[in-house]
Design an enzyme around this catalytic site. Structure first.
Site, PDB file in Angstrom:
ATOM      1  N   ARG A 155       0.643  -1.203   0.094  1.00  0.00           N
ATOM      2  CA  ARG A 155      -0.095  -0.094   0.155  1.00  0.00           C
ATOM      3  C   ARG A 155       1.041   1.137  -0.083  1.00  0.00           C
ATOM      4  O   ARG A 155       1.869   1.306   0.821  1.00  0.00           O
ATOM      5  CB  ARG A 155      -0.929   0.073   1.264  1.00  0.00           C
ATOM      6  CG  ARG A 155      -1.754   1.240   1.252  1.00  0.00           C
ATOM      7  CD  ARG A 155      -2.472   1.386   2.692  1.00  0.00           C
ATOM      8  NE  ARG A 155      -1.878   2.098   3.625  1.00  0.00           N
ATOM      9  CZ  ARG A 155      -2.603   2.653   4.647  1.00  0.00           C
ATOM     10  NH1 ARG A 155      -3.853   2.304   4.961  1.00  0.00           N
ATOM     11  NH2 ARG A 155      -1.957   3.588   5.312  1.00  0.00           N
TER      12      ARG A 155
ATOM     13  N   TYR B  87      -2.978  11.855   5.422  1.00  0.00           N
ATOM     14  CA  TYR B  87      -3.156  10.330   6.030  1.00  0.00           C
ATOM     15  C   TYR B  87      -2.129   9.274   5.817  1.00  0.00           C
ATOM     16  O   TYR B  87      -1.624   9.478   4.661  1.00  0.00           O
ATOM     17  CB  TYR B  87      -4.674   9.881   5.706  1.00  0.00           C
ATOM     18  CG  TYR B  87      -4.548   8.680   6.079  1.00  0.00           C
ATOM     19  CD1 TYR B  87      -4.514   7.469   5.087  1.00  0.00           C
ATOM     20  CD2 TYR B  87      -4.799   7.903   7.456  1.00  0.00           C
ATOM     21  CE1 TYR B  87      -4.504   6.085   5.315  1.00  0.00           C
ATOM     22  CE2 TYR B  87      -4.612   6.673   7.687  1.00  0.00           C
ATOM     23  CZ  TYR B  87      -4.630   5.889   6.655  1.00  0.00           C
ATOM     24  OH  TYR B  87      -4.559   4.422   7.077  1.00  0.00           O
TER      25      TYR B  87
ATOM     26  N   ASP C  65      -5.358   3.659   0.027  1.00  0.00           N
ATOM     27  CA  ASP C  65      -6.352   4.087   0.836  1.00  0.00           C
ATOM     28  C   ASP C  65      -6.757   5.489   0.703  1.00  0.00           C
ATOM     29  O   ASP C  65      -6.058   6.322   1.195  1.00  0.00           O
ATOM     30  CB  ASP C  65      -6.093   3.855   2.344  1.00  0.00           C
ATOM     31  CG  ASP C  65      -7.194   3.903   3.555  1.00  0.00           C
ATOM     32  OD1 ASP C  65      -6.914   3.166   4.675  1.00  0.00           O
ATOM     33  OD2 ASP C  65      -8.231   4.185   2.922  1.00  0.00           O
TER      34      ASP C  65
ATOM     35  N   HIS D  71      -9.183   6.624   2.588  1.00  0.00           N
ATOM     36  CA  HIS D  71      -9.576   7.020   3.835  1.00  0.00           C
ATOM     37  C   HIS D  71     -10.869   7.649   4.078  1.00  0.00           C
ATOM     38  O   HIS D  71     -10.769   8.762   4.983  1.00  0.00           O
ATOM     39  CB  HIS D  71      -8.205   7.639   4.733  1.00  0.00           C
ATOM     40  CG  HIS D  71      -8.256   7.031   5.996  1.00  0.00           C
ATOM     41  ND1 HIS D  71      -8.530   7.693   7.191  1.00  0.00           N
ATOM     42  CD2 HIS D  71      -7.894   5.771   6.490  1.00  0.00           C
ATOM     43  CE1 HIS D  71      -8.291   6.929   8.264  1.00  0.00           C
ATOM     44  NE2 HIS D  71      -7.865   5.667   7.994  1.00  0.00           N
TER      45      HIS D  71
ATOM     46  N   GLU E 132      -9.213   1.740  -1.449  1.00  0.00           N
ATOM     47  CA  GLU E 132      -9.902   1.698  -0.449  1.00  0.00           C
ATOM     48  C   GLU E 132     -10.545   2.808   0.372  1.00  0.00           C
ATOM     49  O   GLU E 132     -10.228   3.938  -0.033  1.00  0.00           O
ATOM     50  CB  GLU E 132      -8.951   1.022   0.801  1.00  0.00           C
ATOM     51  CG  GLU E 132      -9.512   0.933   2.021  1.00  0.00           C
ATOM     52  CD  GLU E 132      -8.479   0.543   3.077  1.00  0.00           C
ATOM     53  OE1 GLU E 132      -8.468   0.774   4.339  1.00  0.00           O
ATOM     54  OE2 GLU E 132      -7.001   0.089   2.598  1.00  0.00           O
TER      55      GLU E 132
ATOM     56  N   GLU F 147     -13.524  -1.427   6.774  1.00  0.00           N
ATOM     57  CA  GLU F 147     -13.022  -1.774   8.113  1.00  0.00           C
ATOM     58  C   GLU F 147     -13.613  -0.991   9.376  1.00  0.00           C
ATOM     59  O   GLU F 147     -13.555  -1.083  10.502  1.00  0.00           O
ATOM     60  CB  GLU F 147     -11.499  -0.886   8.193  1.00  0.00           C
ATOM     61  CG  GLU F 147     -11.444   0.440   7.950  1.00  0.00           C
ATOM     62  CD  GLU F 147     -10.076   1.247   7.625  1.00  0.00           C
ATOM     63  OE1 GLU F 147      -9.657   2.161   8.672  1.00  0.00           O
ATOM     64  OE2 GLU F 147      -9.230   0.497   6.905  1.00  0.00           O
TER      65      GLU F 147
ATOM     66  N   ARG G 215     -13.449  -5.353   3.978  1.00  0.00           N
ATOM     67  CA  ARG G 215     -12.613  -5.233   4.637  1.00  0.00           C
ATOM     68  C   ARG G 215     -12.751  -5.499   6.211  1.00  0.00           C
ATOM     69  O   ARG G 215     -12.090  -4.713   7.095  1.00  0.00           O
ATOM     70  CB  ARG G 215     -12.037  -3.713   4.384  1.00  0.00           C
ATOM     71  CG  ARG G 215     -11.256  -3.354   3.126  1.00  0.00           C
ATOM     72  CD  ARG G 215      -9.838  -3.473   3.309  1.00  0.00           C
ATOM     73  NE  ARG G 215      -9.201  -2.473   4.165  1.00  0.00           N
ATOM     74  CZ  ARG G 215      -8.174  -2.670   4.907  1.00  0.00           C
ATOM     75  NH1 ARG G 215      -7.465  -3.755   4.936  1.00  0.00           N
ATOM     76  NH2 ARG G 215      -8.152  -1.879   5.602  1.00  0.00           N
TER      77      ARG G 215
ATOM     78  N   GLU H 250      -4.362  -7.276   5.341  1.00  0.00           N
ATOM     79  CA  GLU H 250      -3.520  -6.297   5.794  1.00  0.00           C
ATOM     80  C   GLU H 250      -2.597  -6.738   6.926  1.00  0.00           C
ATOM     81  O   GLU H 250      -2.927  -7.400   7.768  1.00  0.00           O
ATOM     82  CB  GLU H 250      -4.249  -5.165   6.035  1.00  0.00           C
ATOM     83  CG  GLU H 250      -3.641  -3.873   6.497  1.00  0.00           C
ATOM     84  CD  GLU H 250      -4.338  -2.550   6.946  1.00  0.00           C
ATOM     85  OE1 GLU H 250      -3.737  -1.662   7.001  1.00  0.00           O
ATOM     86  OE2 GLU H 250      -5.546  -2.785   6.858  1.00  0.00           O
TER      87      GLU H 250
ATOM     88  N   TRP I 217     -11.511  12.104   8.697  1.00  0.00           N
ATOM     89  CA  TRP I 217     -10.151  12.126   8.833  1.00  0.00           C
ATOM     90  C   TRP I 217      -9.799  10.757   8.137  1.00  0.00           C
ATOM     91  O   TRP I 217     -10.415   9.772   8.091  1.00  0.00           O
ATOM     92  CB  TRP I 217      -9.891  11.812  10.124  1.00  0.00           C
ATOM     93  CG  TRP I 217      -8.368  11.387  10.424  1.00  0.00           C
ATOM     94  CD1 TRP I 217      -7.189  12.171  10.086  1.00  0.00           C
ATOM     95  CD2 TRP I 217      -7.850  10.054  10.653  1.00  0.00           C
ATOM     96  NE1 TRP I 217      -6.170  11.427  10.202  1.00  0.00           N
ATOM     97  CE2 TRP I 217      -6.476  10.291  10.608  1.00  0.00           C
ATOM     98  CE3 TRP I 217      -8.447   8.945  10.929  1.00  0.00           C
ATOM     99  CZ2 TRP I 217      -5.667   8.987  10.803  1.00  0.00           C
ATOM    100  CZ3 TRP I 217      -7.660   7.709  11.304  1.00  0.00           C
ATOM    101  CH2 TRP I 217      -6.387   7.958  11.412  1.00  0.00           C
TER     102      TRP I 217
HETATM  103  C1  CS2 Z   1      -6.235   2.272   8.073  1.00  0.00           C
HETATM  104  C2  CS2 Z   1      -5.965   2.255   9.420  1.00  0.00           C
HETATM  105  O1  CS2 Z   1      -4.911   0.514   8.050  1.00  0.00           O
HETATM  106  C3  CS2 Z   1      -5.973   0.961   7.280  1.00  0.00           C
HETATM  107  O2  CS2 Z   1      -6.473   0.634   6.221  1.00  0.00           O
HETATM  108  O3  CS2 Z   1      -7.418   2.744   7.567  1.00  0.00           O
HETATM  109  O4  CS2 Z   1      -4.722   2.617   9.784  1.00  0.00           O
HETATM  110  C4  CS2 Z   1      -7.117   3.250  10.225  1.00  0.00           C
HETATM  111  O5  CS2 Z   1      -6.735   4.415  10.126  1.00  0.00           O
HETATM  112  C5  CS2 Z   1      -6.804   2.744  11.807  1.00  0.00           C
HETATM  113  O6  CS2 Z   1      -6.939   1.640  11.712  1.00  0.00           O
HETATM  114  C6  CS2 Z   1      -7.688   3.596  12.675  1.00  0.00           C
HETATM  115  O7  CS2 Z   1      -7.274   3.232  13.950  1.00  0.00           O
HETATM  116 MG    MG Z   2      -8.162   1.864   5.872  1.00  0.00          MG
END
Ligand code: CS2
Ligand code: MG
Length: 424
Positions: free
Chosen positions: A169, A181, A232, A234, A258, A284, A305, A361, A424
């Site tokens: 990634r 991020y 990502d 995000h 993602e 996630e 995810r 991951e 975020w």
């Molecule tokens: C992220 C995470 O790994 C990822 O895909 O989206 O690092 C995420 O930001 C954290 O798990 C938040 O606690």
């Molecule tokens: Mg993520």
């Protein structure tokens, strides 16, 4: 001997001795430790001296799950037969009345994983065997390469390829934005929950869309098309911006894009699908199958995810994976550092079994964390391998854990350049 009711008495391999006695839950406690970052672990002990552990870590909100477990769940667990995993799952889900959500589902996940650990130990088998056996020997994992700018990120991806990773990634600082991020200290470790109060970051989608396609063009021209590349977003884009990005990234053939847009409104992904063939991964922050049902059923995503800790444990994630397999949607379980080694261990067993596996991951934990959580999973040449220890193969060193007291830390927040609160 036929009792005339069709219930034939079969000879048992253990001559009637049932090795698999009732396993009464005698005690359970929550262990909070912070070896590099905060973790919440549930330990369940049974009448036969067999114990199991489960992860309950909710990044930036850890103590809410500690209270949910200590004040509301543990009192109803004591005295139950630990073998009855499904009944206990249903009891905690339906019995809560107030269903779903990140706190409830993490508490249920911790109990569930600890019970699967206990059952596998009681039967003397590694967890993947209890789930149906291995569908593959090693599971493909991706690592997190990041850099302050394009060149640093390209170099970081190179180091992961040298370290044997087949999937990486890539996250980079964006020109004109201070804190992007996914950009952290060094190659291996990145912990977003870095302050007692949320760090305020500033986001600009136009700056990001101007920059990001160029990064992946550079990565492909540097390393070719063999390495799987992932990114990502995000949750930062609106559906049409996500569609634009997906389209611009098509020539770079990403493994997945993602969290392109927040998924509370699952239909938002229809607009993205209309405009791009870049594979989409999401989930996630999901907690139950209901968060993903329409996305999967309408073929709006390619990878789910959801994680074991985030979605009520193995018992529920199995259902999600089975449902997803009907639509050829594959698993891509979340595995960031805030998911403890207990979740990573259980995930590698799950991934070794799940027929519609896609990708796992693997954000490495710090050496201190690995010491507190001894485990038998191992990384080799881009793949993760489950061990054969009975259970999920992860333990906790409580004496060592006690040396790392909890440190309140919160996740950052993001605002647009005009001050508008954003994702975020
Ligand atoms: C992220 C995470 O790994 C990822 O895909 O989206 O690092 C995420 O930001 C954290 O798990 C938040 O606690
Ligand atoms: Mg993520």
């Amino acid at each position: 001997m036929d009792d005339g009711l069709g219930g034939a008495k079969l000879s048992s391999p253990t001559n009637g001795a049932n090795p698999y006695k009732p396993l009464e839950i005698r005690a359970a406690r929550v262990i909070v430790t912070s070896p590099g970052r905060n973790f919440v672990t549930l330990k369940i002990e049974t009448s036969e001296g067999i114990y199991g552990i489960g992860d309950a870590t909710l990044n930036g909100r850890e103590l809410s799950v500690v209270s949910y477990l200590e004040d509301h769940v543990i009192p109803v667990l004591i005295g139950r037969d630990a073998r009855r995993i499904e009944d206990i799952w249903q009891y905690l889900y339906r019995g809560a009345y107030w269903r779903r959500g990140p706190v409830t589902m993490r508490a249920i996940a911790a109990v569930d994983v600890a019970l699967w650990d206990i059952k596998a130990k009681a039967l003397g088998v590694p967890l993947y065997d209890l789930l149906g056996g291995k569908s593959r020997d090693g599971v493909l994992v991706y690592g997190h390469a990041n850099g302050g700018d394009l060149n640093e990120t390209v170099e970081a991806v190179g180091r992961y390829i040298e370290a044997g990773y087949k999937a990486i990634r890539a996250q980079s600082g964006v020109p004109g934005l201070k804190l992007a991020y996914g950009v952290g200290r060094g190659d291996l470790y990145y912990e977003p929950a870095d302050a007692t109060l949320p760090t305020e970051t500033v986001w600009s989608t136009p700056k990001y869309l101007d920059f990001l396609p160029g990064l992946f063009e550079k990565l492909r021209s540097t390393y070719g098309f063999e390495p799987h590349l992932l990114h990502d977003a995000h949750h930062r884009l609106t559906p049409i911006e996500a569609a634009q990005l997906g389209k611009m990234l098509e020539p770079s053939r990403l493994f997945w894009l993602e969290d392109a847009t927040p998924a509370e409104n699952q239909d938002a992904f229809k607009l993205i699908r209309q405009h791009t063939t870049t594979p989409l991964a999401v989930g996630e922050v999901f907690n139950t199958i209901w968060d993903a049902k329409d996305l999967i059923q309408n073929q709006l995503i390619d990878y789910i995810r959801m994680s074991i800790v985030g979605s009520g444990g193995i018992t529920h994630l199995r259902r999600v994976a089975d449902f997803a397999s009907l639509y050829q949607v594959r698993t891509g379980c979340h595995g960031a550092t805030d998911l403890s080694p207990v979740t990573m261990g259980a995930a590698v067993h799950f991934d070794s079994w799940v027929p519609n596996f896609g990708m796992q991951e693997y954000m490495r934990h710090s050496p201190e964390t690995d010491e507190v959580f001894p485990h038998d999973y191992r990384f080799e040449n881009g793949l993760m391998f489950a061990g054969d220890t009975p259970g999920h193969g992860v333990d906790i060193d409580e004496k060592l854990a006690a040396k790392y007291p909890y440190k309140p830390k919160q996740l950052p927040v993001a605002r647009l350049e005009d001050g508008t609160m954003w994702n975020w």
